[in-house]
Design a protein around this motif. Structure first.
Motif, short mmCIF file in Angstrom:
data_model
loop_
_atom_site.label_atom_id
_atom_site.label_comp_id
_atom_site.label_asym_id
_atom_site.label_seq_id
_atom_site.Cartn_x
_atom_site.Cartn_y
_atom_site.Cartn_z
N ALA A 59 0.17 8.47 -9.63
CA ALA A 59 1.51 7.88 -9.21
C ALA A 59 1.13 7.66 -7.64
N GLY A 60 0.45 8.70 -7.03
CA GLY A 60 0.11 8.35 -5.61
C GLY A 60 -0.79 7.17 -5.14
N LYS A 61 -1.87 7.19 -6.05
CA LYS A 61 -2.61 5.99 -5.94
C LYS A 61 -2.15 4.50 -6.21
N ILE A 62 -1.23 4.57 -7.06
CA ILE A 62 -0.14 3.32 -7.19
C ILE A 62 0.61 2.94 -5.74
N ARG A 63 1.30 4.04 -5.27
CA ARG A 63 1.88 3.93 -3.95
C ARG A 63 0.95 3.57 -2.96
N SER A 106 -1.64 1.70 -3.05
CA SER A 106 -2.08 0.32 -3.33
C SER A 106 -0.92 -0.48 -2.99
N LEU A 107 0.13 -0.21 -3.11
CA LEU A 107 1.28 -1.05 -2.65
C LEU A 107 1.87 -0.99 -1.22
N CYS A 160 5.64 -2.06 -10.07
CA CYS A 160 4.60 -1.31 -9.86
C CYS A 160 5.34 0.08 -9.37
N LYS A 161 6.37 0.19 -8.40
CA LYS A 161 6.90 1.08 -7.93
C LYS A 161 7.68 2.06 -9.23
N GLU A 162 8.17 1.15 -10.05
CA GLU A 162 8.99 1.98 -11.28
C GLU A 162 8.04 2.49 -12.07
N ILE A 163 6.89 1.95 -12.34
CA ILE A 163 5.76 2.56 -13.24
C ILE A 163 5.31 3.87 -12.37
N ALA A 164 5.14 3.74 -11.16
CA ALA A 164 4.72 5.10 -10.39
C ALA A 164 5.68 6.10 -10.52
N ASP A 165 7.13 5.64 -10.26
CA ASP A 165 8.22 6.84 -10.58
C ASP A 165 8.08 7.28 -11.79
N TRP A 166 7.84 6.46 -12.94
CA TRP A 166 7.82 7.01 -14.27
C TRP A 166 6.50 7.65 -14.52
N ILE A 167 5.25 7.68 -13.95
CA ILE A 167 4.25 8.31 -14.33
C ILE A 167 4.36 9.69 -13.32
N ALA A 197 -0.32 -1.82 1.34
CA ALA A 197 -1.02 -3.06 1.80
C ALA A 197 0.13 -4.20 1.54
N VAL A 198 0.71 -4.43 0.34
CA VAL A 198 1.78 -5.19 0.11
C VAL A 198 2.86 -5.15 1.05
N GLU A 199 3.37 -3.79 1.33
CA GLU A 199 4.47 -3.90 2.15
C GLU A 199 4.23 -4.10 3.58
N ALA A 200 3.02 -3.59 4.06
CA ALA A 200 2.46 -3.82 5.24
C ALA A 200 2.37 -5.37 5.72
N ASP A 201 2.04 -6.41 4.68
CA ASP A 201 2.29 -7.73 5.03
C ASP A 201 3.24 -8.19 4.78
N GLU A 202 4.49 -7.73 4.56
CA GLU A 202 5.75 -8.32 4.19
C GLU A 202 6.58 -8.92 5.25
N VAL A 203 6.27 -8.49 6.33
CA VAL A 203 7.07 -9.01 7.66
C VAL A 203 6.16 -10.24 8.03
N LEU A 204 4.90 -10.22 8.03
CA LEU A 204 4.00 -11.53 8.28
C LEU A 204 4.26 -12.69 7.16
N VAL A 205 4.49 -12.24 5.95
CA VAL A 205 4.67 -13.31 4.96
C VAL A 205 6.18 -13.85 5.26
N LYS A 206 7.12 -13.01 5.59
CA LYS A 206 8.22 -13.47 5.55
C LYS A 206 8.36 -14.52 7.00
N LYS A 207 7.66 -14.16 8.20
CA LYS A 207 7.69 -14.77 9.47
C LYS A 207 7.15 -16.32 8.95
N THR A 208 6.01 -16.16 8.39
CA THR A 208 5.16 -17.44 7.95
C THR A 208 6.20 -18.48 7.19
N LEU A 209 6.85 -17.70 6.27
CA LEU A 209 7.66 -18.65 5.39
C LEU A 209 8.92 -18.97 6.17
N THR A 210 9.55 -18.46 7.17
CA THR A 210 10.32 -19.01 8.10
C THR A 210 10.04 -20.06 9.00
#
Length: 74
Positions: A40-44, A46-47, A24-31, A49-62
């Protein structure tokens, strides 16, 4: 489902989410390069939220991959 199976499944889901976010980041860059910055800004946005949850997801998996002792029953 065992802890190991759950951990493997969640890790797979996380890997796929990472790949989709990267695509999605690559698509946003192309757009953006095509001149449509608002889309492109709307796509970024939206992403974020995914980036904000990354720390929690990795902590849970660990925490799931750590070997835990069985609970003691009294």
């Amino acid at each position: 489902m065992s802890d190991k199976q759950l951990t493997e499944l969640l890790s797979l889901i996380n890997q796929r989410q990472d790949r989709l976010a990267f695509a999605c980041k690559e698509i946003a860059d192309w757009i953006d390069s095509q001149g449509d910055r608002p889309v492109a800004g709307k796509i970024r946005d939206s992403l974020k939220a995914v980036e904000a949850d990354e720390v929690l997801v990795k902590k849970t998996l660990t925490s799931l991959t750590l070997e835990r002792p069985l609970p003691r029953f009294r």
